[in-house]
Write a protein that holds these residues in place. Structure first.
Motif, PDB file in Angstrom:
ATOM      1  N   HIS A  81       0.833  -1.224   0.000  1.00 41.05           N
ATOM      2  CA  HIS A  81       0.000   0.000   0.000  1.00 41.05           C
ATOM      3  C   HIS A  81       0.857   1.259   0.000  1.00 41.05           C
ATOM      4  O   HIS A  81       1.968   1.271   0.544  1.00 41.05           O
ATOM      5  CB  HIS A  81      -0.928   0.000   1.220  1.00 41.05           C
ATOM      6  CG  HIS A  81      -0.199   0.048   2.543  1.00 41.05           C
ATOM      7  ND1 HIS A  81       0.079   1.225   3.200  1.00 41.05           N
ATOM      8  CD2 HIS A  81       0.319  -0.938   3.306  1.00 41.05           C
ATOM      9  CE1 HIS A  81       0.728   0.965   4.323  1.00 41.05           C
ATOM     10  NE2 HIS A  81       0.889  -0.353   4.413  1.00 41.05           N
ATOM     11  N   ASP A  92       6.677   1.845   5.661  1.00 37.20           N
ATOM     12  CA  ASP A  92       5.424   1.109   5.889  1.00 37.20           C
ATOM     13  C   ASP A  92       4.569   1.143   4.617  1.00 37.20           C
ATOM     14  O   ASP A  92       4.051   2.181   4.242  1.00 37.20           O
ATOM     15  CB  ASP A  92       4.684   1.777   7.054  1.00 37.20           C
ATOM     16  CG  ASP A  92       3.352   1.118   7.353  1.00 37.20           C
ATOM     17  OD1 ASP A  92       2.728   1.501   8.364  1.00 37.20           O
ATOM     18  OD2 ASP A  92       2.915   0.242   6.585  1.00 37.20           O
ATOM     19  N   GLY A  93       4.478   0.010   3.942  1.00 40.46           N
ATOM     20  CA  GLY A  93       3.661  -0.093   2.715  1.00 40.46           C
ATOM     21  C   GLY A  93       4.449   0.266   1.468  1.00 40.46           C
ATOM     22  O   GLY A  93       4.567  -0.531   0.529  1.00 40.46           O
ATOM     23  N   GLU A 126      -4.933   0.990   3.272  1.00 41.89           N
ATOM     24  CA  GLU A 126      -4.520  -0.115   4.164  1.00 41.89           C
ATOM     25  C   GLU A 126      -4.544   0.383   5.613  1.00 41.89           C
ATOM     26  O   GLU A 126      -4.901  -0.336   6.532  1.00 41.89           O
ATOM     27  CB  GLU A 126      -3.110  -0.581   3.781  1.00 41.89           C
ATOM     28  CG  GLU A 126      -2.618  -1.791   4.532  1.00 41.89           C
ATOM     29  CD  GLU A 126      -2.043  -1.461   5.914  1.00 41.89           C
ATOM     30  OE1 GLU A 126      -1.843  -0.264   6.193  1.00 41.89           O
ATOM     31  OE2 GLU A 126      -1.846  -2.376   6.706  1.00 41.89           O
ATOM     32  N   GLU A 127      -4.179   1.657   5.834  1.00 43.88           N
ATOM     33  CA  GLU A 127      -3.922   2.122   7.204  1.00 43.88           C
ATOM     34  C   GLU A 127      -5.175   2.255   8.065  1.00 43.88           C
ATOM     35  O   GLU A 127      -5.114   2.149   9.279  1.00 43.88           O
ATOM     36  CB  GLU A 127      -3.167   3.464   7.162  1.00 43.88           C
ATOM     37  CG  GLU A 127      -1.751   3.351   6.655  1.00 43.88           C
ATOM     38  CD  GLU A 127      -0.827   2.559   7.577  1.00 43.88           C
ATOM     39  OE1 GLU A 127      -1.277   2.123   8.657  1.00 43.88           O
ATOM     40  OE2 GLU A 127       0.329   2.341   7.216  1.00 43.88           O
ATOM     41  N   HIS A 189       7.088  -6.352   3.561  1.00 47.03           N
ATOM     42  CA  HIS A 189       6.709  -5.251   4.454  1.00 47.03           C
ATOM     43  C   HIS A 189       7.770  -5.125   5.544  1.00 47.03           C
ATOM     44  O   HIS A 189       8.453  -6.089   5.869  1.00 47.03           O
ATOM     45  CB  HIS A 189       5.337  -5.537   5.093  1.00 47.03           C
ATOM     46  CG  HIS A 189       4.623  -4.327   5.587  1.00 47.03           C
ATOM     47  ND1 HIS A 189       4.978  -3.675   6.734  1.00 47.03           N
ATOM     48  CD2 HIS A 189       3.583  -3.629   5.067  1.00 47.03           C
ATOM     49  CE1 HIS A 189       4.165  -2.650   6.934  1.00 47.03           C
ATOM     50  NE2 HIS A 189       3.307  -2.583   5.935  1.00 47.03           N
ATOM     51  N   HIS A 357      -2.017  -6.512   7.712  1.00 50.56           N
ATOM     52  CA  HIS A 357      -1.508  -6.232   6.359  1.00 50.56           C
ATOM     53  C   HIS A 357      -2.522  -6.709   5.316  1.00 50.56           C
ATOM     54  O   HIS A 357      -3.339  -7.589   5.597  1.00 50.56           O
ATOM     55  CB  HIS A 357      -0.174  -6.964   6.127  1.00 50.56           C
ATOM     56  CG  HIS A 357       0.891  -6.538   7.076  1.00 50.56           C
ATOM     57  ND1 HIS A 357       1.530  -5.324   6.983  1.00 50.56           N
ATOM     58  CD2 HIS A 357       1.414  -7.161   8.168  1.00 50.56           C
ATOM     59  CE1 HIS A 357       2.404  -5.222   7.975  1.00 50.56           C
ATOM     60  NE2 HIS A 357       2.355  -6.305   8.715  1.00 50.56           N
TER      61      HIS A 357
HETATM   62 MN    MN Z   1       1.493  -1.281   6.378  1.00 55.46          MN
END
Ligand code: MN
Ligand code: HGY
Ligand code: MN
Length: 408
Positions: A81, A92-93, A126-127, A189, A357
């Motif tokens: 993401h 992150d992502g 995603e978050e 990830h 995730h």
């Molecule tokens: Mn993530």
């Protein structure tokens, strides 16, 4: 042996990190915001330059398809993401999407012919920060969420997902569901925890992910003057709410030692210095690898809310806004990832993750798996989030070797 163009990966990572960069070198790139549009535009441009067939589905998930030698074979999906937390990190992502992009670029450079089609994907929201719940795009794709329900979710300003998608031009017309059976999904990830760094391992082969529940609690008291109203007759929503916050913290490491509990959002009304708070709304996030423990925690939170409200004479409402069971990733993807890490000649270990995730929901509809790269000090959802470049290169090699095997 697949080779990765390290410099190209680094340049691409830096280019994307400029989009929504904060002055502390993190990312402010909320889902379906203007900065999310900018990074989406960059991603679509990169997919087109690679000659991929690009499609956008009705909740804004972006797919790029690279045909394989056998166009009828079930595809392998790779990606992650591009949205971030309000003050999140660059890894992150984003790291997962860009190592997937570099994998396809390397395959093209080296003319690696893979039998299966490969689709790279950027999942919407995603978050779960601006719009709830988390894993929204992948959850809708896996039919865990209904499309219309997803489109009608609103942010704190009352903007719906549908309006936000229209505004940034990413309300696609392809149905948000698989067009064909999917052979496997594989996501890189950051670990977002301290284990790989502590054990000095290059990558984590993810066994599974915690189950979790998100609750929204509203406690209602009675606004009154901070001066003349006698203490014994007050119904102070903030006093009851803070009792609950302390109780939620005490629940962690209880019931089972992997339990984690967090109160992340907290709003006081009318939030005026000389008015007794009449209403407090807050969120509770509880997690454990054991789904029965998560269910027990939800009940314990309600018991604590009830007790705090009876002490203070306030009332309450509790809504569970999200529950996802724990995930165990597919054995065949994990063994292929081990082969990938061994081919890349890097150290690895099996690991369980506490963060949700997109791969969680993909495991409902295909063989799904993940690779973790180390997080410095385990820090994440924080602008200080960091992964050493040498660790990124190692993980990218292992990832590409695994994708090549999954796509045969
Ligand atoms: Mn993530
Ligand atoms: O909440 C999570 O674990 C993820 O960051 N969405
Ligand atoms: Mn996150």
């Amino acid at each position: 042996m697949v080779s990765i163009d390290k410099d190209r990966l680094k340049n691409t990572f830096e280019t994307y990190s400029e989009i929504g960069r904060t002055d502390k070198n993190g990312l402010h790139r909320l889902s379906l915001s203007k900065t999310d549009k900018k990074v989406r535009d960059q991603f679509v441009q990169d997919l087109e330059e690679l000659g991929l067939e690009v499609r956008i589905d009705e909740v804004g998930n972006i797919f790029g398809r690279q045909e394989g030698a056998d166009p009828d074979a079930a595809p392998v999906l790779i990606g992650s993401h591009l949205d971030s937390q309000p003050y999140g990190g660059r890894f992150d992502g984003q790291l997962g999407v860009l190592t997937a992009l570099e994998t396809l670029r390397s395959f093209a450079d080296e003319g690696i012919d893979h039998r299966r089609p490969i689709e790279i994907v950027n999942w919407t929201n995603e978050e779960g920060s601006r719009f709830k719940p988390a894993l929204m795009g992948s959850g809708t794709f896996a039919d865990e969420f209904d499309v219309d329900e997803t489109l009608s979710q609103t942010d704190s300003e009352g903007t719906t997902v549908e309006e936000a998608l229209e505004e940034i031009g990413y309300r696609g017309d392809s149905p948000c569901k698989p067009r064909e059976p999917i052979h496997a999904y594989f996501e890189l990830h950051i670990e977002q925890g301290p284990v790989l760094e502590e054990r000095d391992r290059a990558v984590g082969i993810v066994e599974g992910i915690y189950g979790m529940s998100w609750l929204e609690v509203t406690i209602t008291g009675d606004a009154d003057h901070a001066g003349p109203s006698p203490m014994h007759s007050r119904r102070d929503a903030l006093v009851a709410a803070t009792d609950v916050v302390q109780a939620v913290r005490r629940l962690s490491n209880r019931v089972s030692d992997d339990v984690v509990t967090t109160v992340g959002e907290f709003e006081v009304e009318p939030n005026s210095i000389n008015v007794i708070p009449s209403e407090v709304t807050f969120t509770v996030d509880v997690r454990s690898y054991d789904d029965k423990v998560v269910a027990d925690l939800v009940e314990r939170v309600e018991t604590e809310v009830e007790a705090a409200c009876s002490r203070e004479g306030t009332t309450y409402e509790i809504e569970e806004i999200w529950r996802i069971p724990h995930t165990e990733y597919a054995e065949k993807v994990r063994t292929t990832a081990i082969e990938g890490a061994e081919a890349a000649d890097i150290s690895y270990q099996s690991i369980v993750g506490g963060a949700g995730h997109d791969a969680n929901y993909l495991s409902e509809i295909t063989n799904s798996g993940m690779l973790f790269a180390p997080s410095v000090d385990g820090k994440t959802h924080n602008e200080a989030e960091y992964t050493e470049w040498s660790d990124i290169v190692d993980a990218a090699f292992a990832y590409a070797e695994t994708v090549e095997r999954l796509a045969e």
